[in-house]
Design a protein around this motif. Structure first.
Motif: not given
Ligand SMILES: Nc1ncnc2c1ncn2[C@@H]1O[C@H](COP(=O)(O)OP(=O)(O)OP(=O)(O)O)[C@@H](O)[C@H]1O
Ligand SMILES: [Mg+2]
Lengths: 244, 315
Positions: A53, A77, A81, A89, A93, A95, A155, B283-292, B296
């Motif tokens: 990833m 990343v 994507a 994961w 995460a 939020y 997605m 960074s996990k919050q960011l990377e999760t959304l970036m992986s969609r 950034e």
């Protein structure tokens, strides 16, 4: 490289701190199939997913990662994507204040309300109850995992890396997750399941066994099941990553 | 633009339709002109034009409960200018009203907007005031809201200031509240700053009556080179007064934030607490959304929007 592969991991070597976590790992993933990577705790499974990833901290490695025959080594990343790779994961995460609706919509191709609701229904969550809730600590780990999967369904990716899809999930919910995996497969999505559970392994078409960051065996699920089920006998690894 | 076109433009810039329901009171103000006023029973509004703004008095008569929130829309459609609002708000005994105000400066390049409010909330009256700002992307705006609030015995006041869309520019909030016996105060500010935006907040409340309650809550996100300075002071001088100050700040890039919650207790039977946290987006919050597939920046926007949303507040 086989004409058939959508993802090819080539001789991957990755160290974290002093430790070698991925040790000359090579494998190929075929389009439209469900693959499983199994291995004991600490084998390097999550590390492999994070590296594919392109997460922070997993960018410095030797070897290559080819997606649809092109290297993604230099991609961030979000660039990966947009090529069609995504990931669920092991521990999703949280939020504060972000609603399930906004979270699912964020990555959705079709951002309609109807599509969000449909995705939640596919993972067995009632849209009425969940759409307006926040993706925060008031949701259980299992609920967050299913919401994350719902966001992946909308997605429409080409390749999904799923790290321990069954962790923290009860039996009934696990059936829903398996249904969602099948739904993705029927749409032509390639899936890489990361697991140490034989129940999850059974859902795959092909499997890889890794230990200490090395590929120990690959082939049919039956073959890997036998090997893995016997606690990896005759493998003599102690599953302790090498110290460089 | 004629009067109707201006009203339309104001509402359009905040993504809403003009108010047409006769049961809803509303007032629209552009620069120093009152474009429209519609009143309901028990609500009085008087407005005078000033050289560069408006002086208005709003009264809710004794025992009047206004069911539907009153809509107020202030703004300036042009790029430069000054808008000064002088507001006198009086809720008579036992009155109740909620106001939803929007302040819109969608094209701001060099604009000053000041608000001077004198708010008097009568005995057992209840006032809710929500103010939402919509600014342009240039940041050439200076917003200076000042308010003096007096809560009489048993009065309730809740206010929520939101500035999340567009650049906040320079904002300098100064609120002061005086709370009598058994009154209840809840002040919330939610602001996002970027580039070289500046956020200054100075809120003070005195719980001077027996059993008065007060909460001051601030949620701020700053990124790039933005700076935020928050000073919230809660003073309790009466028995059974209860108060809490909460400051939550999220800092990204080279931004700087500081939060100074001050609590002062002058009575042994009063109780005031405070909480301040300054953190960054994880960074996990960011990377999760970036992986969609979100960039950034887009991912950061969404995370901050959540943190600053009413749902993200620790009520
Ligand atoms: N940042 C790090 N620094 C040093 N070692 C690390 C770091 N991150 C992970 N490791 C080590 O790398 C090894 C592989 O970890 P990884 O999380 O990939 O295992 P896994 O196969 O996913 O295990 P599990 O089944 O428990 O999820 C472990 O021994 C772990 O302790
Ligand atoms: Mg793991």
């Amino acid at each position: 490289m086989s004409q058939k592969s959508i993802l090819e991991i080539k001789d991957l070597v990755l160290n974290l701190g002093e430790k070698r976590i991925l040790d000359h790992l090579s494998l190929e993933i075929w389009p439209g199939h469900i693959h499983a990577v199994v291995g004991p705790n600490g084998a390097g499974k999550s590390t492999l997913a994070n590296t594919i990833m392109g997460l922070k901290g997993y960018l410095d490695f030797d070897g290559d990662i080819l997606f649809t025959k092109k290297t993604v080594k230099e991609f961030s990343v979000d660039e990966r994507a947009r090529q069609g790779i995504t990931m669920a994961w092991q521990e999703p995460a949280r939020y504060e204040g972000l609603t399930v609706r906004s979270f699912i919509r964020a990555g959705a191709d079709d951002k309609s309300e109807q599509n969000c609701r449909h995705a939640l229904e596919l993972v067995g969550l009632d849209p009425k109850t969940y759409l307006s809730r926040a993706v925060d600590r008031t949701l259980s780990g299992g609920e967050r995992k299913r919401i994350e999967l719902a966001s992946i369904l909308t997605m429409e990716p080409k390749l999904v890396l799923m790290d321990e899809p069954d962790s923290g999930i009860d039996v009934e919910a696990l059936e829903k997750i398996f249904d969602a995996i099948q739904y993705l497969k029927n749409k032509g999505t390639t899936i890489l399941l990361i697991t140490h559970s034989t129940t999850v392994l059974e859902k795959a078409d092909h499997a890889f066994l890794i230990c200490c960051g090395q590929l120990i065996e690959k082939g049919s699920v039956d073959k890997i099941m036998q090997y893995f089920g016997q606690k990896c006998i005759p493998c003599d690894h102690k599953n302790e990553p090498k110290t460089e | 633009m004629n009067r109707d076109q201006l009203i339309n433009a104001l509402y359009e810039s905040i993504g809403e339709a003009c108010v047409t329901d006769p049961g809803i009171a509303h007032i629209e103000i552009h620069a120093n002109k009152v474009l429209g006023v519609h009143l309901v029973e028990g609500l009085e509004i008087e407005a005078d034009e000033l050289k560069d703004g408006i002086r208005a008095t709003l009264v809710v008569k004794k025992n009047t409960k206004i069911d539907q929130p009153v809509r107020i829309c202030f703004g300036l459609m042009q790029k430069t200018g000054i808008q000064k609002i002088d507001m006198n708000i009086r809720l008579e005994e036992n009155a109740r009203v909620a106001i939803m105000a929007s302040c819109t400066f969608p094209n701001a390049e060099e604009i000053v907007h000041t608000m001077d409010a004198d708010i008097d909330i009568g005995k057992n009256a209840e006032y809710i005031y929500l103010e939402r700002h919509v600014h342009g992307t240039e940041g050439g705006i200076n917003v200076v809201p000042k308010a003096k609030i007096h809560l009489h015995e048993g009065a309730k006041f809740r206010t929520d200031f939101e500035l999340i869309k567009g650049r906040c520019g320079k904002i300098d909030i100064d609120y002061e509240a005086d709370c009598e016996r058994n009154s209840y105060l809840d002040m919330v500010a939610r602001i996002s700053g970027r580039a070289d935006d500046r956020i200054l907040i100075n809120e003070r409340a005195t719980l001077r009556g027996d059993g008065a309650h007060g909460v001051l809550r601030t949620s701020i996100a700053v990124r790039d080179r933005a700076k935020a300075e928050i000073k919230n002071t809660l003073v309790a001088t009466a028995p059974n007064a209860r108060g809490h100050v909460d400051c939550k700040e999220v800092v990204q890039g080279e931004a700087i934030a500081n939060a100074i919650p001050i609590v002062e207790v002058h009575h042994p039977k009063a109780h005031v607490t405070h909480e301040a946290s300054i953190g960054s987006v994880d960074s996990k919050q960011l990377e999760t959304l970036m992986s969609r597939g979100l960039s950034e920046d887009e991912a950061t926007d969404l995370i901050i929007e959540g943190l600053l949303s009413p749902e993200g507040q620790p009520f």
